[in-house]
Design a protein around this motif. Structure first.
Motif, mmCIF file in Angstrom:
data_model
loop_
_atom_site.group_PDB
_atom_site.id
_atom_site.type_symbol
_atom_site.label_atom_id
_atom_site.label_comp_id
_atom_site.label_asym_id
_atom_site.label_seq_id
_atom_site.Cartn_x
_atom_site.Cartn_y
_atom_site.Cartn_z
ATOM 1 N N ALA A 75 0.755 -1.247 -0.168
ATOM 2 C CA ALA A 75 -0.265 -0.003 0.244
ATOM 3 C C ALA A 75 0.953 1.515 0.336
ATOM 4 O O ALA A 75 0.458 2.333 -0.610
ATOM 5 C CB ALA A 75 -1.192 0.089 0.808
ATOM 6 N N ARG A 76 2.051 0.882 0.721
ATOM 7 C CA ARG A 76 2.454 2.500 0.394
ATOM 8 C C ARG A 76 3.796 2.701 -0.231
ATOM 9 O O ARG A 76 3.776 3.805 -1.325
ATOM 10 C CB ARG A 76 4.109 2.434 1.487
ATOM 11 N N LEU A 77 3.890 1.651 -1.282
ATOM 12 C CA LEU A 77 4.391 1.828 -2.553
ATOM 13 C C LEU A 77 3.327 2.448 -4.135
ATOM 14 O O LEU A 77 3.504 3.468 -4.862
ATOM 15 C CB LEU A 77 5.158 0.262 -3.195
ATOM 16 N N ALA A 78 2.662 1.893 -3.282
ATOM 17 C CA ALA A 78 1.608 1.873 -5.012
ATOM 18 C C ALA A 78 0.519 3.812 -3.758
ATOM 19 O O ALA A 78 0.586 4.131 -5.312
ATOM 20 C CB ALA A 78 -0.104 1.391 -4.533
ATOM 21 N N THR A 79 1.046 4.074 -2.988
ATOM 22 C CA THR A 79 0.375 5.741 -2.313
ATOM 23 C C THR A 79 1.711 6.298 -3.107
ATOM 24 O O THR A 79 0.773 7.331 -3.700
ATOM 25 C CB THR A 79 0.230 5.364 -1.347
ATOM 26 N N LEU A 80 2.743 6.067 -2.714
ATOM 27 C CA LEU A 80 3.627 6.956 -3.458
ATOM 28 C C LEU A 80 3.658 6.914 -4.761
ATOM 29 O O LEU A 80 4.105 7.947 -4.734
ATOM 30 C CB LEU A 80 4.643 6.422 -2.767
ATOM 31 N N ALA A 83 0.392 11.380 -9.606
ATOM 32 C CA ALA A 83 -0.543 12.919 -9.446
ATOM 33 C C ALA A 83 -0.353 14.557 -9.828
ATOM 34 O O ALA A 83 -0.081 15.169 -10.486
ATOM 35 C CB ALA A 83 -1.448 12.639 -8.607
ATOM 36 N N GLY A 84 1.184 13.977 -8.869
ATOM 37 C CA GLY A 84 1.894 15.300 -8.808
ATOM 38 C C GLY A 84 2.169 15.680 -9.926
ATOM 39 O O GLY A 84 2.954 17.063 -10.662
ATOM 40 N N LEU A 85 3.365 14.828 -10.593
ATOM 41 C CA LEU A 85 3.834 15.328 -12.432
ATOM 42 C C LEU A 85 2.909 15.686 -13.092
ATOM 43 O O LEU A 85 2.395 16.613 -13.790
ATOM 44 C CB LEU A 85 4.510 13.783 -12.561
ATOM 45 N N ALA A 127 -5.177 9.001 -11.716
ATOM 46 C CA ALA A 127 -4.448 8.579 -9.800
ATOM 47 C C ALA A 127 -4.833 7.672 -9.495
ATOM 48 O O ALA A 127 -4.116 7.083 -8.934
ATOM 49 C CB ALA A 127 -4.296 9.661 -9.757
ATOM 50 N N LEU A 128 -6.237 7.381 -9.553
ATOM 51 C CA LEU A 128 -6.966 6.762 -9.333
ATOM 52 C C LEU A 128 -6.185 4.812 -10.258
ATOM 53 O O LEU A 128 -5.841 4.194 -8.998
ATOM 54 C CB LEU A 128 -8.356 6.219 -9.500
ATOM 55 N N LEU A 150 -2.756 0.271 -10.440
ATOM 56 C CA LEU A 150 -1.252 -0.140 -11.130
ATOM 57 C C LEU A 150 -0.552 -0.499 -10.169
ATOM 58 O O LEU A 150 0.328 -1.592 -10.021
ATOM 59 C CB LEU A 150 -0.956 0.186 -12.591
ATOM 60 N N GLY A 151 0.113 0.554 -9.474
ATOM 61 C CA GLY A 151 1.354 0.789 -8.219
ATOM 62 C C GLY A 151 1.102 -0.786 -6.840
ATOM 63 O O GLY A 151 2.370 -1.315 -7.066
ATOM 64 N N TRP A 152 -0.275 -0.588 -7.107
ATOM 65 C CA TRP A 152 -0.330 -1.805 -5.955
ATOM 66 C C TRP A 152 -0.035 -3.126 -6.860
ATOM 67 O O TRP A 152 0.432 -4.459 -5.787
ATOM 68 C CB TRP A 152 -1.916 -1.478 -5.082
ATOM 69 N N LEU A 153 -0.221 -3.584 -7.882
ATOM 70 C CA LEU A 153 -0.455 -5.124 -8.784
ATOM 71 C C LEU A 153 1.189 -4.475 -8.925
ATOM 72 O O LEU A 153 1.474 -6.305 -8.613
ATOM 73 C CB LEU A 153 -1.667 -4.988 -10.096
#
Length: 463
Positions: free
Chosen positions: A10-15, A21-23, A173-174, A179-182
């Motif tokens: 979850a941390r990696l996916a959130t980051l 999203a920031g970019l 972002a969602l 995708l980041g979580w996977l």
């Protein structure tokens, strides 16, 4: 309220999603700035072009007849430009010409100093500009020209673009978070394999190892460390199992002897002398047990680094000389000669070092045949001192040499002839030498067995 830490996935996916999203946010702001600047440039160019056209018409008003026809020319010019509003006033604020003047009501003459001035009327947005001219009549008339341009369609486009942009960023972002979580879940699969391997560990299953071929390069070091830990655990558990079995075996003999002697003594009434003999026999077994327990406690301290660490100078030749005097009577009884040569000074605890050397000398005296000679040599080279104890006797098989320093280990031939030892002397010697930063080695060839201790020299004797 209890807060639970986020999982690594979850941390990696959130980051990852926050970074994307920031970019995207920065990109959106940059695009909005470019679009807004482009529309502003178009609007200012159009406003300037229309203002120049009106100024050209005013420059041609050089007679009363031209002044009377000015309104018609302006109507013809502005009829096809529904986005424009025009107001021409004289010095006394009398309207000379007006085209859609209701859109110019929020501003007055002198309020619109540059094309960047903006205002709103009835949901429409305008930008405008004001210039001052003098009509080239025989009697020059100063006029104020106020021009407004409707930019509502551009403003709506920017609002729609902004709305679609932020919606797209939110959706991206969602999707990025998912995708980041996977990706993180798949990338951290080796950690799950490590966890599964750890769950499967037990006393009967210490042979589990991670497959390094299927491990990502970033986690090879962790997998190697995990496999190394399992290797150490397996070796320590095997050693502990052997140690426990050896303890049971070694304790069984004296305890059995004690039970037997006591049962025999109590089997029938006996004289005082017979009871004393039985007690003396039991005392010998109890002393053997006490020595064994003390040695085991000493080894346990060495395993946990609890040995004292004094730094006093120890003269090896003096310690050996004292030991030779102690074992002199036993050596004479066995018709064994002992010889010392060399000198060296090391740093450490002289009592522990004397115990280590005593174990070697005691073994040499016990295993040397009559008329044999025990040679003790002390040498030093650069930063290390070496003390070697050599004695004739049975050659120890090569496969037994590495096991001599294992606890409770005794070579079969030695056990048969000298069963009084418990097999802890050499392990204690190695532990003491290791604690002093040295090492111990053994070789046995052609009927000569040699044990050598290497220890760091004291600072005053180093060359």
């Amino acid at each position: 309220m209890t807060f639970y830490p986020l999982s690594l996935t979850a941390r990696l996916a959130t980051l990852f999603s926050l970074l994307v999203a920031g970019l995207l946010l920065l990109l959106g702001l940059w695009l909005e700035h470019l679009i807004r600047g482009h529309f502003d440039e178009i609007d200012h160019m159009e406003l300037t072009a229309k203002l120049n056209m009106i100024e050209n018409l005013l420059d041609r008003v050089d007679s009363p007849a031209a002044l009377n026809t000015l309104s018609r020319y302006l109507d013809e010019l502005l009829t096809s430009h529904a986005t424009l509003s025009v107001s021409i006033r004289d010095e006394e604020q009398r309207i000379l010409y007006a085209y859609q003047p209701e859109f110019l009501e929020p501003v007055k003459n002198g309020d619109v100093a540059s094309p960047s001035t903006r205002w709103s009327v009835a949901g429409y947005e305008f930008i405008g500009h004001e210039v001052h001219k003098r009509l080239p009549l025989p009697q020059s008339i100063p006029v104020h020209v106020l021009l407004g341009l409707d930019i509502t369609h551009h403003a709506h486009f920017l609002e729609d673009t902004r709305r679609y942009l932020w919606t797209g960023i939110a959706i991206a972002a969602l999707l990025t978070a998912l995708l980041g979580w996977l990706v993180a879940r798949q990338g951290l699969a080796p950690l799950k394999r490590i966890t599964a391997a750890a769950r499967r560990l037990s006393a009967e299953r210490l042979g589990e190892r991670l497959d390094l071929q299927a491990t990502p390069p970033e986690m090879v070091e962790l997998a190697n460390a995990f496999n190394g830990m399992l290797n150490r655990l397996e070796a320590d558990f095997q050693r502990l199992s052997e140690f426990s079995a050896d303890i049971a075996h070694e304790l069984r003999t004296p305890v059995s002897n004690l039970l037997t002697e006591t049962q025999v003594a109590l089997s029938r009434p006996r004289s005082t002398e017979e009871y004393q003999d039985a007690l003396h026999s039991n005392l010998e077994e109890l002393e053997r047990l006490a020595r064994m327990i003390a040695d085991m406690l000493f080894l346990a301290k060495t395993d946990h680094g609890l040995l004292p660490n004094p730094a006093e100078p120890v003269h090896l030749e003096e310690e050996v000389t004292a030991l030779l005097e102690f074992y002199d009577a036993l050596a004479e009884e066995k018709q064994v000669r002992m010889q010392l040569s060399g000198t060296a000074t090391v740093t450490g605890d002289h009592l522990m070092l004397r115990r280590a050397i005593a174990n070697l000398v005691s073994n040499a005296v016990r295993h040397t045949p009559p008329d044999g000679r025990i040679a003790i040599t002390i040498t030093h080279d650069q930063d290390m001192a070496k003390l070697c104890v050599s004695n004739p006797g049975e050659t120890i098989p090569a496969d037994q040499l590495p096991k001599l320093f294992d606890r409770f280990h005794r070579a079969d031939s030695i056990r048969n002839h000298h069963g009084e030892g418990a097999g802890l002397g050499l392990p204690i010697t190695r532990s003491i030498v290791k604690a002093h930063g040295g090492d111990v080695a053994v070789r046995s060839q052609n009927g000569i067995t040699t044990f050598c201790l290497t220890l760091p020299l004291s600072g005053t004797q180093r060359t």
